[in-house]
Design a protein around this motif. Structure first.
Motif, PDB file in Angstrom:
ATOM      1  N   GLY A 104      31.955 -20.421   7.020  1.00 56.05           N
ATOM      2  CA  GLY A 104      31.568 -18.905   7.056  1.00 56.05           C
ATOM      3  C   GLY A 104      32.677 -17.837   7.123  1.00 56.05           C
ATOM      4  O   GLY A 104      32.751 -17.048   6.445  1.00 56.05           O
ATOM      5  N   LYS A 105      33.357 -18.004   8.518  1.00 55.35           N
ATOM      6  CA  LYS A 105      34.096 -17.081   8.605  1.00 55.35           C
ATOM      7  C   LYS A 105      35.705 -17.120   8.131  1.00 55.35           C
ATOM      8  O   LYS A 105      36.256 -16.459   7.706  1.00 55.35           O
ATOM      9  CB  LYS A 105      34.134 -16.830  10.035  1.00 55.35           C
ATOM     10  CG  LYS A 105      32.918 -16.422  11.020  1.00 55.35           C
ATOM     11  CD  LYS A 105      33.169 -16.121  12.424  1.00 55.35           C
ATOM     12  CE  LYS A 105      31.893 -15.428  13.086  1.00 55.35           C
ATOM     13  NZ  LYS A 105      32.187 -15.226  14.244  1.00 55.35           N
ATOM     14  N   ARG A 112      28.999 -19.603  -1.782  1.00 52.70           N
ATOM     15  CA  ARG A 112      28.037 -19.901  -0.536  1.00 52.70           C
ATOM     16  C   ARG A 112      27.122 -18.938  -0.258  1.00 52.70           C
ATOM     17  O   ARG A 112      26.073 -18.875  -0.082  1.00 52.70           O
ATOM     18  CB  ARG A 112      28.586 -20.380   0.687  1.00 52.70           C
ATOM     19  CG  ARG A 112      27.757 -20.953   1.949  1.00 52.70           C
ATOM     20  CD  ARG A 112      28.660 -21.310   3.048  1.00 52.70           C
ATOM     21  NE  ARG A 112      27.599 -21.828   4.043  1.00 52.70           N
ATOM     22  CZ  ARG A 112      28.215 -21.524   5.223  1.00 52.70           C
ATOM     23  NH1 ARG A 112      29.279 -21.731   5.659  1.00 52.70           N
ATOM     24  NH2 ARG A 112      27.326 -22.157   6.377  1.00 52.70           N
ATOM     25  N   GLU A 113      27.856 -17.507   0.134  1.00 53.99           N
ATOM     26  CA  GLU A 113      27.208 -16.373   0.029  1.00 53.99           C
ATOM     27  C   GLU A 113      26.062 -15.954  -0.891  1.00 53.99           C
ATOM     28  O   GLU A 113      25.121 -15.482  -0.414  1.00 53.99           O
ATOM     29  CB  GLU A 113      28.170 -14.998   0.249  1.00 53.99           C
ATOM     30  CG  GLU A 113      29.069 -15.217   1.446  1.00 53.99           C
ATOM     31  CD  GLU A 113      30.234 -16.112   1.359  1.00 53.99           C
ATOM     32  OE1 GLU A 113      31.047 -16.202   2.173  1.00 53.99           O
ATOM     33  OE2 GLU A 113      30.207 -16.962   0.357  1.00 53.99           O
ATOM     34  N   LYS A 172      36.718 -19.349   5.935  1.00 56.83           N
ATOM     35  CA  LYS A 172      36.571 -19.885   4.561  1.00 56.83           C
ATOM     36  C   LYS A 172      37.574 -21.077   4.418  1.00 56.83           C
ATOM     37  O   LYS A 172      37.904 -21.616   3.226  1.00 56.83           O
ATOM     38  CB  LYS A 172      37.121 -18.614   3.625  1.00 56.83           C
ATOM     39  CG  LYS A 172      36.382 -17.587   3.607  1.00 56.83           C
ATOM     40  CD  LYS A 172      35.053 -17.607   3.054  1.00 56.83           C
ATOM     41  CE  LYS A 172      34.075 -16.270   2.915  1.00 56.83           C
ATOM     42  NZ  LYS A 172      33.983 -15.925   4.186  1.00 56.83           N
ATOM     43  N   GLU A 181      28.124 -28.041   4.122  1.00 60.14           N
ATOM     44  CA  GLU A 181      28.671 -26.460   3.557  1.00 60.14           C
ATOM     45  C   GLU A 181      30.029 -26.721   2.913  1.00 60.14           C
ATOM     46  O   GLU A 181      30.885 -27.774   3.365  1.00 60.14           O
ATOM     47  CB  GLU A 181      28.591 -25.368   4.568  1.00 60.14           C
ATOM     48  CG  GLU A 181      27.574 -25.557   5.488  1.00 60.14           C
ATOM     49  CD  GLU A 181      27.810 -26.507   6.570  1.00 60.14           C
ATOM     50  OE1 GLU A 181      28.791 -27.151   6.823  1.00 60.14           O
ATOM     51  OE2 GLU A 181      26.847 -26.413   7.734  1.00 60.14           O
ATOM     52  N   TRP A 231      21.334 -14.555   4.501  1.00 58.56           N
ATOM     53  CA  TRP A 231      22.584 -13.863   4.475  1.00 58.56           C
ATOM     54  C   TRP A 231      22.707 -13.191   5.941  1.00 58.56           C
ATOM     55  O   TRP A 231      23.573 -12.825   6.469  1.00 58.56           O
ATOM     56  CB  TRP A 231      23.124 -13.063   3.382  1.00 58.56           C
ATOM     57  CG  TRP A 231      24.206 -12.366   3.366  1.00 58.56           C
ATOM     58  CD1 TRP A 231      24.647 -10.954   3.441  1.00 58.56           C
ATOM     59  CD2 TRP A 231      25.552 -12.999   3.701  1.00 58.56           C
ATOM     60  NE1 TRP A 231      25.912 -10.695   3.656  1.00 58.56           N
ATOM     61  CE2 TRP A 231      26.696 -11.746   3.650  1.00 58.56           C
ATOM     62  CE3 TRP A 231      26.294 -14.391   3.859  1.00 58.56           C
ATOM     63  CZ2 TRP A 231      27.952 -12.098   3.959  1.00 58.56           C
ATOM     64  CZ3 TRP A 231      27.520 -14.692   4.004  1.00 58.56           C
ATOM     65  CH2 TRP A 231      28.193 -13.385   4.097  1.00 58.56           C
ATOM     66  N   VAL A 279      23.426 -22.322   9.577  1.00 65.14           N
ATOM     67  CA  VAL A 279      22.676 -21.242   9.196  1.00 65.14           C
ATOM     68  C   VAL A 279      21.433 -21.677   8.478  1.00 65.14           C
ATOM     69  O   VAL A 279      20.465 -21.024   8.672  1.00 65.14           O
ATOM     70  CB  VAL A 279      23.338 -20.268   8.126  1.00 65.14           C
ATOM     71  CG1 VAL A 279      23.921 -20.855   6.865  1.00 65.14           C
ATOM     72  CG2 VAL A 279      22.733 -18.738   7.794  1.00 65.14           C
ATOM     73  N   ARG A 309      24.109 -14.447  10.891  1.00 73.35           N
ATOM     74  CA  ARG A 309      25.723 -14.881  10.849  1.00 73.35           C
ATOM     75  C   ARG A 309      25.684 -16.308  10.457  1.00 73.35           C
ATOM     76  O   ARG A 309      25.432 -17.252  11.178  1.00 73.35           O
ATOM     77  CB  ARG A 309      26.279 -14.503  12.392  1.00 73.35           C
ATOM     78  CG  ARG A 309      27.979 -14.877  12.290  1.00 73.35           C
ATOM     79  CD  ARG A 309      28.081 -14.340  13.836  1.00 73.35           C
ATOM     80  NE  ARG A 309      27.722 -15.333  14.755  1.00 73.35           N
ATOM     81  CZ  ARG A 309      28.214 -16.303  15.333  1.00 73.35           C
ATOM     82  NH1 ARG A 309      29.391 -16.820  14.710  1.00 73.35           N
ATOM     83  NH2 ARG A 309      27.617 -16.909  16.240  1.00 73.35           N
ATOM     84  N   ILE A 310      26.655 -16.665   9.395  1.00 73.62           N
ATOM     85  CA  ILE A 310      26.798 -17.922   8.802  1.00 73.62           C
ATOM     86  C   ILE A 310      27.931 -18.507   9.903  1.00 73.62           C
ATOM     87  O   ILE A 310      28.915 -17.821  10.070  1.00 73.62           O
ATOM     88  CB  ILE A 310      27.072 -17.892   7.539  1.00 73.62           C
ATOM     89  CG1 ILE A 310      28.424 -16.946   6.960  1.00 73.62           C
ATOM     90  CG2 ILE A 310      25.893 -17.438   6.707  1.00 73.62           C
ATOM     91  CD1 ILE A 310      28.826 -17.312   5.732  1.00 73.62           C
ATOM     92  N   SER A 311      27.865 -19.781   9.855  1.00 71.76           N
ATOM     93  CA  SER A 311      28.963 -20.671  10.717  1.00 71.76           C
ATOM     94  C   SER A 311      29.781 -21.337   9.836  1.00 71.76           C
ATOM     95  O   SER A 311      29.677 -21.395   8.711  1.00 71.76           O
ATOM     96  CB  SER A 311      28.460 -21.485  11.543  1.00 71.76           C
ATOM     97  OG  SER A 311      27.327 -22.365  10.763  1.00 71.76           O
TER      98      SER A 311
END
Length: 318
Positions: A217-218, A303-304, A220, A213, A313, A159, A316-318
């Protein structure tokens, strides 16, 4: 570099020798005169001077044990002390007399030879420094840097990578770009894909710029943890192919992109002597994390939070 915090750099072994030579070449050699050796003491010295000292010492001890002191005893005692002191003085003067004398001819000759040798080394050092560092790197890396295999990368772009690439290209031009290939891992169906690649066509210097990161993202799931060998194995893979690895935390790239670019420019200058005009900004360090800390950050939506603060934001974060 400190690998307990971001950013950090890993250089292949081929560079370490060059960096060491550069550091040594910047230190000018100077002549330091050696201390002259003491004259070797002959046995005759101990015989002639040791005898009166020993005799004087015996007399002193003998009379110290005497209970009744009279005038004659006192005179003999003082005479013995005087003999001991004079003998000691003469022995010491004889032992160090070579320091007051003129140095022998061979000492002067050796001194001149050493000075000439140091002058010759300084000439070589200056000649080495006069060559541009980028020419040395070009010669060092010629034919030794493995290139990516021309396959379409399967990894998704992170992202923050597009935004950071735009900042890097502002200062480094097209030398920085997304990878145009991958490294296949022999014996597996997996592959390694750099996040962003810096490549200088003249020197051959190639840098894998990684953005780490704390978690996916999805799902966690913990990511880039320091208690996992996944990143270390990946870095070693690139180092063996004579790539330099620079790792930033995603939070640094999002919050301080120009400072990250300045840090990268310093790394490039140190390794190749190529200078880029990047505004000097201090980059705050961020500690690396383990699996437990990564899970905690995911629970707190760390992170968000920083992605929302910088308008990322929506992607769509990976």
């Amino acid at each position: 570099m400190n690998r307990s915090s971001y950013p950090y750099v890993k250089t292949p072994p081929i560079f370490r020798c060059l960096i060491k030579k550069q550091q040594q070449a910047t230190e000018e050699l100077t002549y330091k005169p050696r201390r002259r050796r003491r004259r070797k003491v002959n046995n005759s010295d101990f015989y002639w001077w040791g005898f009166p000292i020993g005799t004087g010492g015996y007399v002193i001890i003998r009379f110290l044990l005497t209970i009744d002191w009279d005038f004659g005893s006192f005179i003999i005692f003082m005479g013995a002390v005087a003999i001991a002191l004079i003998s000691g003085y003469l022995l010491i003067r004889s032992y160090y007399r070579d320091f007051k004398s003129e140095p022998p001819p061979e000492y002067i000759v050796n001194k001149e030879i050493r000075k000439k040798a140091i002058d010759a080394k300084n000439k070589i050092r200056k000649r080495y420094l006069s060559r541009p560092l980028k020419d040395k790197v070009k010669k060092l890396l010629k034919g030794k840097v493995r290139t990516l295999e021309p396959l379409t990368p399967s990894a998704t772009v992170g992202v923050s990578e597009k935004q950071f690439l735009a900042v890097l290209q502002k200062y480094f031009g097209q030398r920085v770009n997304f990878p145009n290939g991958v490294f296949s891992i022999i014996g597996t169906t997996f592959e390694y894909t750099p996040d962003i690649v810096y490549q200088d066509s003249y020197t051959g210097l190639t840098i894998d710029i990684e953005i780490d990161e704390p978690y996916a993202g999805k799902s966690k799931e913990p990511h880039h943890c320091n208690d996992n060998d996944k990143d270390r194995n990946r870095d070693d893979f690139f180092l063996k192919r004579n790539w330099v690895v620079v790792r930033f935390a995603e939070e640094q790239v999002v919050k301080y992109p120009v400072a990250c670019a300045y840090y990268l420019s310093k790394v490039i200058y140190q390794l190749s002597g190529i200078r880029y005009e990047v505004p000097a900004e201090k980059l705050p360090s961020i500690p690396t994390w383990d699996s437990e800390e990564s899970t905690s950050m995911a629970r707190l939506l760390h992170r968000e939070t920083y992605l929302k603060e910088h308008g990322l934001w929506q992607i769509r974060i990976s």
